[in-house]
Design a protein around this motif. Structure first.
Motif, PDB file in Angstrom:
ATOM      1  N   ALA A 269      50.441  14.725  46.867  1.00 20.63           N
ATOM      2  CA  ALA A 269      50.213  13.785  47.967  1.00 20.63           C
ATOM      3  C   ALA A 269      51.350  12.777  48.023  1.00 20.63           C
ATOM      4  O   ALA A 269      51.656  12.115  47.026  1.00 20.63           O
ATOM      5  N   SER A 270      51.966  12.644  49.190  1.00 21.59           N
ATOM      6  CA  SER A 270      53.107  11.742  49.332  1.00 21.59           C
ATOM      7  C   SER A 270      53.054  11.021  50.669  1.00 21.59           C
ATOM      8  O   SER A 270      52.350  11.431  51.596  1.00 21.59           O
ATOM      9  N   ALA A 271      53.823   9.955  50.740  1.00 21.71           N
ATOM     10  CA  ALA A 271      53.998   9.221  51.993  1.00 21.71           C
ATOM     11  C   ALA A 271      55.447   8.774  52.081  1.00 21.71           C
ATOM     12  O   ALA A 271      56.045   8.370  51.076  1.00 21.71           O
ATOM     13  N   GLY A 272      56.024   8.867  53.268  1.00 22.71           N
ATOM     14  CA  GLY A 272      57.404   8.437  53.461  1.00 22.71           C
ATOM     15  C   GLY A 272      58.361   9.189  52.565  1.00 22.71           C
ATOM     16  O   GLY A 272      58.254  10.405  52.364  1.00 22.71           O
ATOM     17  N   ILE A 273      59.298   8.443  51.972  1.00 23.42           N
ATOM     18  CA  ILE A 273      60.317   9.054  51.121  1.00 23.42           C
ATOM     19  C   ILE A 273      59.717   9.531  49.800  1.00 23.42           C
ATOM     20  O   ILE A 273      60.387  10.217  49.015  1.00 23.42           O
ATOM     21  N   GLY A 274      58.442   9.241  49.557  1.00 17.64           N
ATOM     22  CA  GLY A 274      57.754   9.749  48.371  1.00 17.64           C
ATOM     23  C   GLY A 274      57.627  11.252  48.340  1.00 17.64           C
ATOM     24  O   GLY A 274      57.187  11.826  47.329  1.00 17.64           O
ATOM     25  N   ASP A 300      53.282   9.916  57.210  1.00 16.44           N
ATOM     26  CA  ASP A 300      54.540   9.290  57.620  1.00 16.44           C
ATOM     27  C   ASP A 300      54.319   8.546  58.920  1.00 16.44           C
ATOM     28  O   ASP A 300      53.245   8.616  59.532  1.00 16.44           O
ATOM     29  N   ARG A 301      55.377   7.820  59.338  1.00 19.47           N
ATOM     30  CA  ARG A 301      55.262   7.046  60.574  1.00 19.47           C
ATOM     31  C   ARG A 301      55.209   7.961  61.795  1.00 19.47           C
ATOM     32  O   ARG A 301      54.406   7.762  62.697  1.00 19.47           O
ATOM     33  N   SER A 302      56.084   8.968  61.821  1.00 20.53           N
ATOM     34  CA  SER A 302      56.140   9.887  62.958  1.00 20.53           C
ATOM     35  C   SER A 302      56.863  11.149  62.515  1.00 20.53           C
ATOM     36  O   SER A 302      57.497  11.170  61.452  1.00 20.53           O
ATOM     37  N   PRO A 303      56.817  12.234  63.287  1.00 16.73           N
ATOM     38  CA  PRO A 303      57.579  13.430  62.927  1.00 16.73           C
ATOM     39  C   PRO A 303      59.072  13.148  62.770  1.00 16.73           C
ATOM     40  O   PRO A 303      59.718  13.712  61.891  1.00 16.73           O
ATOM     41  N   ALA A 304      59.615  12.265  63.619  1.00 20.86           N
ATOM     42  CA  ALA A 304      61.045  11.964  63.547  1.00 20.86           C
ATOM     43  C   ALA A 304      61.418  11.214  62.277  1.00 20.86           C
ATOM     44  O   ALA A 304      62.566  11.255  61.837  1.00 20.86           O
ATOM     45  N   TRP A 327      49.641  13.732  58.271  1.00 19.79           N
ATOM     46  CA  TRP A 327      49.144  12.619  59.064  1.00 19.79           C
ATOM     47  C   TRP A 327      50.334  11.772  59.503  1.00 19.79           C
ATOM     48  O   TRP A 327      51.219  11.466  58.689  1.00 19.79           O
ATOM     49  N   TYR A 328      50.366  11.423  60.787  1.00 18.22           N
ATOM     50  CA  TYR A 328      51.409  10.538  61.302  1.00 18.22           C
ATOM     51  C   TYR A 328      50.762   9.367  62.029  1.00 18.22           C
ATOM     52  O   TYR A 328      49.808   9.551  62.804  1.00 18.22           O
ATOM     53  N   GLU A 329      51.300   8.165  61.786  1.00 19.00           N
ATOM     54  CA  GLU A 329      50.815   6.996  62.520  1.00 19.00           C
ATOM     55  C   GLU A 329      51.046   7.159  64.013  1.00 19.00           C
ATOM     56  O   GLU A 329      50.235   6.719  64.834  1.00 19.00           O
ATOM     57  N   ASP A 336      50.586  19.756  64.665  1.00 14.01           N
ATOM     58  CA  ASP A 336      50.278  20.177  63.296  1.00 14.01           C
ATOM     59  C   ASP A 336      49.886  19.004  62.413  1.00 14.01           C
ATOM     60  O   ASP A 336      49.867  19.127  61.187  1.00 14.01           O
ATOM     61  N   ALA A 337      49.591  17.843  63.016  1.00 17.67           N
ATOM     62  CA  ALA A 337      49.287  16.646  62.233  1.00 17.67           C
ATOM     63  C   ALA A 337      48.139  15.882  62.858  1.00 17.67           C
ATOM     64  O   ALA A 337      47.871  15.990  64.058  1.00 17.67           O
ATOM     65  N   ARG A 338      47.478  15.091  62.016  1.00 12.70           N
ATOM     66  CA  ARG A 338      46.411  14.215  62.483  1.00 12.70           C
ATOM     67  C   ARG A 338      46.941  12.801  62.623  1.00 12.70           C
ATOM     68  O   ARG A 338      47.868  12.409  61.906  1.00 12.70           O
ATOM     69  N   PRO A 339      46.360  12.011  63.507  1.00 10.77           N
ATOM     70  CA  PRO A 339      46.834  10.635  63.674  1.00 10.77           C
ATOM     71  C   PRO A 339      46.287   9.720  62.583  1.00 10.77           C
ATOM     72  O   PRO A 339      45.214   9.964  62.019  1.00 10.77           O
ATOM     73  N   GLY A 340      47.065   8.653  62.271  1.00 13.53           N
ATOM     74  CA  GLY A 340      46.606   7.659  61.315  1.00 13.53           C
ATOM     75  C   GLY A 340      47.086   7.931  59.913  1.00 13.53           C
ATOM     76  O   GLY A 340      48.049   8.667  59.680  1.00 13.53           O
ATOM     77  N   GLY A 341      46.388   7.314  58.928  1.00 14.07           N
ATOM     78  CA  GLY A 341      46.760   7.469  57.529  1.00 14.07           C
ATOM     79  C   GLY A 341      46.084   8.663  56.890  1.00 14.07           C
ATOM     80  O   GLY A 341      45.077   9.178  57.377  1.00 14.07           O
ATOM     81  N   ALA A 342      46.636   9.117  55.776  1.00 10.35           N
ATOM     82  CA  ALA A 342      46.102  10.286  55.081  1.00 10.35           C
ATOM     83  C   ALA A 342      44.692  10.011  54.571  1.00 10.35           C
ATOM     84  O   ALA A 342      44.387   8.924  54.085  1.00 10.35           O
TER      85      ALA A 342
END
Length: 394
Positions: A269-274, A300-304, A327-329, A336-342
């Motif tokens: 499980a990771s977020a951002g650069i993690g 992450d914040r967004s796909p980009a 999950w993307y904010e 392929d992603a859900r909105p919000g936090g993991a």
């Protein structure tokens, strides 16, 4: 183990010392850097000093170690000590520097606590310090021996052979030894320290996870530009100045958050650069044809903003029992992603899973708490912190 004489003194004074550790560490760093300015210039992270994170981590480690000595006198808090030792070895910390720390730390304790520090109290806390310091010195000596390096001599010049912009604020660099030697093997999940000379002459060091699997011709690191001054001074320098053909100083690989052997289920499980240590783990699993049940979570914040997004999907797709949950904010058009936090509570996580977490502290606290509430054993949840460990060895 603390002596019989020291135990009641440390137990009685721990609340007072603990309550004053913030002031003590402030005075300690101010005194040490005034006497030894080269330590701030060339060893300690100036960004973490400016933010106060290093002070809080030091205070927490001292209090945590003292508490562990009292609560479990027959055991050592080896998880905390190992994490610190790997960080120190990657920086090139030497045993002589523990004497410098001792001198200025105890001067700060006396300055803050005054007459409370009787000779008996000083001797008891001296025991605490040297029990922790000698344990770390021994662990670090073993790490230096394993890397074949002299004490503190873990860095070597490496050439940048590839540079790729992964997102607007993330760049990856492929590295090889300047003398043409093959890169050493490492364990998936480990990191290296990179030292660069900044415009003011400081030679600052930062740690970056190796973000591709072992066994490739080059090492790879992925560097996110950190906003703020001076918190992002090394990442900003690398983004602005590091080019193919340039040479940077890089340490041997260190870190104890590594992929375990065996065939049990995994949660990464990771977020951002993690995501960077997870990429090395997944690359190794894919390269070795693993059939382990691997659940991959990324927020992450967004796909980009998601560095190595397509590479992550390719690696997970290569695993017969792999599944990816994003999950993307701001998901935008991503399907392929859900909105919000993991939210790992929405996943079918086996209770015997081994979990690895990497990302901002709030993200890891949330995921860890959800896993524990779902029946995962605390000992099976591991984490990596980019920077001082404010979890205090939890």
């Amino acid at each position: 183990m603390l002596s019989e004489q020291a135990v009641p003194i440390v137990r009685a004074t721990l609340p007072v010392v603990g309550a004053s550790l913030g002031d003590i560490t402030d005075r300690f760093y101010a005194g040490m850097f005034a006497a030894r300015p080269e330590l701030l210039r060339d060893l300690f992270n100036r960004g973490n000093q400016a933010s106060g994170d290093q002070r809080r981590a030091l205070a927490g480690s001292i209090a945590g170690f003292a508490g562990a000595l009292l609560d479990s006198p027959d055991t050592r808090p080896d998880v905390m000590l190992s994490r610190i030792a790997h960080k120190h070895a990657s920086l090139g910390v030497t045993s002589e520097q523990y004497k410098v720390v001792h001198e200025h730390l105890f001067a700060a304790i006396v300055e803050v606590l005054g007459e409370t520090v009787t000779p008996e109290v000083a001797r008891a806390w001296d025991e605490v310090y040297w029990l922790m310091a000698n344990a770390l010195i021994a662990l670090e000596a073993r790490l230096y021996e394993e890397t074949g390096a002299a004490e503190g001599g873990v860095r070597r010049p490496m050439e940048i052979v590839e540079r790729h912009r992964e997102t607007a604020d993330t760049v990856s660099f492929a590295l090889r030894h300047s003398d043409g030697r093959p890169t050493e093997p490492f364990r998936p999940g480990q990191y290296v320290s990179v030292r660069v000379e900044l415009p003011d002459g400081a030679r600052q060091i930062r740690q970056y996870s190796l973000s591709a699997a072992p066994g490739l011709p080059h090492w790879r690191i992925t560097v996110k530009r950190v906003k703020g001054d001076p918190a992002g001074e090394v990442s900003t320098w690398l983004h602005a100045h590091a080019r193919v053909g340039d040479t940077v100083e890089v340490s041997a690989p260190f870190g104890d958050l590594v992929l375990p052997e065996g065939d049990g289920p995994l949660l990464l499980a990771s977020a951002g650069i993690g995501s960077t240590p997870m990429l090395a783990m997944l690359g190794h699993l894919a390269a070795t044809g693993s059939h382990r049940d691997v659940t991959v979570v990324h927020a992450d914040r967004s796909p980009a903003d998601h560095a190595h997004r397509e590479e992550l999907r390719t690696l997970v797709d290569a695993l017969p029992q792999g599944s990816l949950h994003l999950w993307y904010e701001e998901p935008g058009d991503a399907t392929d992603a859900r909105p919000g936090g993991a939210d790992v509570t929405t996943l079918d996580v086996p209770p015997d899973v081994t979990a690895y977490l990497c990302g901002p502290l709030p993200f890891m606290r949330q995921v860890r708490g959800d896993l524990l509430s779902g029946g995962v054993a605390a000992a099976a949840v591991h984490y990596e912190v980019f920077g001082p460990d404010l979890w205090l060895g939890a």
